[in-house]
Design a protein around this motif. Structure first.
Motif, mmCIF file in Angstrom:
data_model
loop_
_atom_site.group_PDB
_atom_site.id
_atom_site.type_symbol
_atom_site.label_atom_id
_atom_site.label_comp_id
_atom_site.label_asym_id
_atom_site.label_seq_id
_atom_site.Cartn_x
_atom_site.Cartn_y
_atom_site.Cartn_z
ATOM 1 N N GLU A 129 0.814 -1.222 0.000
ATOM 2 C CA GLU A 129 0.000 0.000 0.000
ATOM 3 C C GLU A 129 0.845 1.269 0.000
ATOM 4 O OE1 GLU A 129 0.218 -1.427 4.338
ATOM 5 O OE2 GLU A 129 -0.094 -2.319 2.339
ATOM 6 N N LYS A 130 2.142 1.136 0.250
ATOM 7 C CA LYS A 130 3.032 2.299 0.227
ATOM 8 C C LYS A 130 3.696 2.515 -1.137
ATOM 9 C CE LYS A 130 4.139 2.381 5.165
ATOM 10 N NZ LYS A 130 5.223 2.412 6.184
ATOM 11 N N VAL A 131 3.473 1.579 -2.057
ATOM 12 C CA VAL A 131 4.072 1.679 -3.394
ATOM 13 C C VAL A 131 3.207 2.595 -4.262
ATOM 14 C CG1 VAL A 131 4.698 0.405 -5.477
ATOM 15 C CG2 VAL A 131 5.111 -0.603 -3.223
ATOM 16 N N SER A 132 3.813 3.671 -4.772
ATOM 17 C CA SER A 132 3.055 4.635 -5.575
ATOM 18 C C SER A 132 2.958 4.212 -7.039
ATOM 19 C CB SER A 132 3.692 6.025 -5.493
ATOM 20 O OG SER A 132 5.010 6.010 -6.037
ATOM 21 N N HIS A 133 4.035 3.670 -7.579
ATOM 22 C CA HIS A 133 4.004 3.210 -8.968
ATOM 23 C C HIS A 133 5.172 2.267 -9.232
ATOM 24 C CE1 HIS A 133 6.667 6.734 -9.107
ATOM 25 N NE2 HIS A 133 7.120 6.333 -10.278
ATOM 26 N N ILE A 134 5.079 1.557 -10.349
ATOM 27 C CA ILE A 134 6.079 0.569 -10.736
ATOM 28 C C ILE A 134 6.482 0.864 -12.176
ATOM 29 C CG2 ILE A 134 6.609 -1.896 -10.850
ATOM 30 C CD1 ILE A 134 4.113 -2.362 -9.093
ATOM 31 N N GLU A 135 7.757 0.725 -12.454
ATOM 32 C CA GLU A 135 8.274 1.128 -13.765
ATOM 33 C C GLU A 135 9.215 0.069 -14.335
ATOM 34 O OE1 GLU A 135 10.731 4.951 -15.617
ATOM 35 O OE2 GLU A 135 10.942 4.458 -13.487
ATOM 36 N N SER A 136 9.111 -0.149 -15.635
ATOM 37 C CA SER A 136 10.076 -0.974 -16.352
ATOM 38 C C SER A 136 10.998 -0.038 -17.117
ATOM 39 C CB SER A 136 9.356 -1.914 -17.324
ATOM 40 O OG SER A 136 10.293 -2.646 -18.079
ATOM 41 N N PHE A 167 -4.104 -1.001 -8.185
ATOM 42 C CA PHE A 167 -3.033 -0.802 -9.158
ATOM 43 C C PHE A 167 -3.581 -0.920 -10.577
ATOM 44 C CE2 PHE A 167 -0.651 -1.476 -5.366
ATOM 45 C CZ PHE A 167 0.555 -0.819 -5.552
ATOM 46 N N LEU A 168 -3.170 0.013 -11.421
ATOM 47 C CA LEU A 168 -3.720 0.110 -12.777
ATOM 48 C C LEU A 168 -2.582 0.219 -13.795
ATOM 49 C CD1 LEU A 168 -6.155 0.574 -14.714
ATOM 50 C CD2 LEU A 168 -5.984 3.009 -14.149
ATOM 51 N N ARG A 169 -2.619 -0.622 -14.819
ATOM 52 C CA ARG A 169 -1.628 -0.539 -15.903
ATOM 53 C C ARG A 169 -2.026 0.630 -16.811
ATOM 54 N NH1 ARG A 169 1.883 -4.717 -17.712
ATOM 55 N NH2 ARG A 169 3.436 -3.787 -19.087
ATOM 56 N N ASN A 177 -0.450 3.118 -8.693
ATOM 57 C CA ASN A 177 -1.374 2.903 -7.590
ATOM 58 C C ASN A 177 -2.364 4.058 -7.598
ATOM 59 O OD1 ASN A 177 -2.717 2.499 -5.175
ATOM 60 N ND2 ASN A 177 -0.872 2.041 -3.994
ATOM 61 N N ILE A 178 -3.621 3.763 -7.879
ATOM 62 C CA ILE A 178 -4.648 4.800 -8.024
ATOM 63 C C ILE A 178 -4.731 5.684 -6.784
ATOM 64 C CG2 ILE A 178 -7.137 5.186 -8.325
ATOM 65 C CD1 ILE A 178 -7.205 2.544 -9.909
ATOM 66 N N LEU A 179 -4.437 5.130 -5.626
ATOM 67 C CA LEU A 179 -4.541 5.899 -4.378
ATOM 68 C C LEU A 179 -3.539 7.041 -4.316
ATOM 69 C CD1 LEU A 179 -4.989 2.914 -1.880
ATOM 70 C CD2 LEU A 179 -6.764 4.293 -2.964
#
Length: 218
Positions: A129-136, A167-169, A177-179
């Motif tokens: 829940e602390k992850v804002s976004h993920i990147e490749s 989480f949304l691609r 993370n939509i939040l």
């Protein structure tokens, strides 16, 4: 049999598009393996090595149909999960087999509760829940928490099915993370940009536009 190496390699290139990272690929014909590409789950097969009776390759060649199984045998010294497919090469019957770690035999559907990321020589478990976004980026996967980047060996493709619904691609290279979304705006080309609460801006690709609009309802 006379099979060109380049011809056999084409099968592995096609399979790499959808098989999990670390899987190994073998092709067998007649009574031996004619091609092997080792992944992280390496069974140490050799091209020219004879097929063992009741191995997955042997079962596929005998049955002539798609076969999957969890097998243990003395040759590989380790239980393995595999999926085999009957194919034809130059008119000869063959078997294409994908070997995976045993945990792939049971689909994993529970969402991640945390991700463990690396910073320099340290690893930290971060609550999801602390992850804002993920990147490749440059064939590496990074996730961000409190503006801090963490590296993980898990690809976006493997991460996505096990992320919570928040989480949304939004792009081939980004999951958000939509939040943590502050607002959605348009750039100078009228493409959508997602601005996060920490000021990070992430583009929405055309291929994910419909999904983003449908999920967020605008």
């Amino acid at each position: 049999m006379n099979f060109r190496k380049e011809q056999l390699k084409q099968y592995s290139l096609i399979m790499e598009e959808w098989i999990p990272k670390g899987a190994s690929i073998a092709i067998a014909a007649w009574d031996r393996y004619i091609y092997y590409l080792a992944g992280g789950h390496d069974l140490h097969l050799k091209e020219g090595q004879k097929i063992q009776t009741n191995s997955l390759a042997d079962l596929v060649l005998k049955k002539g149909c798609r076969t999957e199984a969890v097998l243990e045998d003395a040759l590989f010294q380790v239980p393995y999960y595999g999926i085999g497919y009957p194919i034809e090469i130059n008119g000869e019957k063959a078997a294409l087999v994908v070997f995976l770690p045993l945990h792939h035999a049971v689909p994993i559907t529970s969402p991640y509760k945390y991700l463990t990321g690396k910073q320099e020589d340290e690893w930290k478990p971060i609550p999801i829940e602390k992850v804002s976004h993920i990147e490749s980026l440059q064939k590496k996967t990074w996730f961000y928490a409190n503006k801090e980047p963490y590296k993980t060996s898990i690809t976006l493709k493997d991460l996505q099915p096990r992320l919570p619904d928040s989480f949304l691609r939004i792009h081939r290279s980004y999951i958000v993370n939509i939040l943590f979304i502050d607002r959605i705006v348009r750039d100078f080309s009228s493409n959508l940009l997602i601005q996060l609460q920490d000021g990070t801006e992430l583009p929405v690709s055309q291929s994910h536009m419909t999904e983003v609009r449908g999920t967020l309802g605008f």
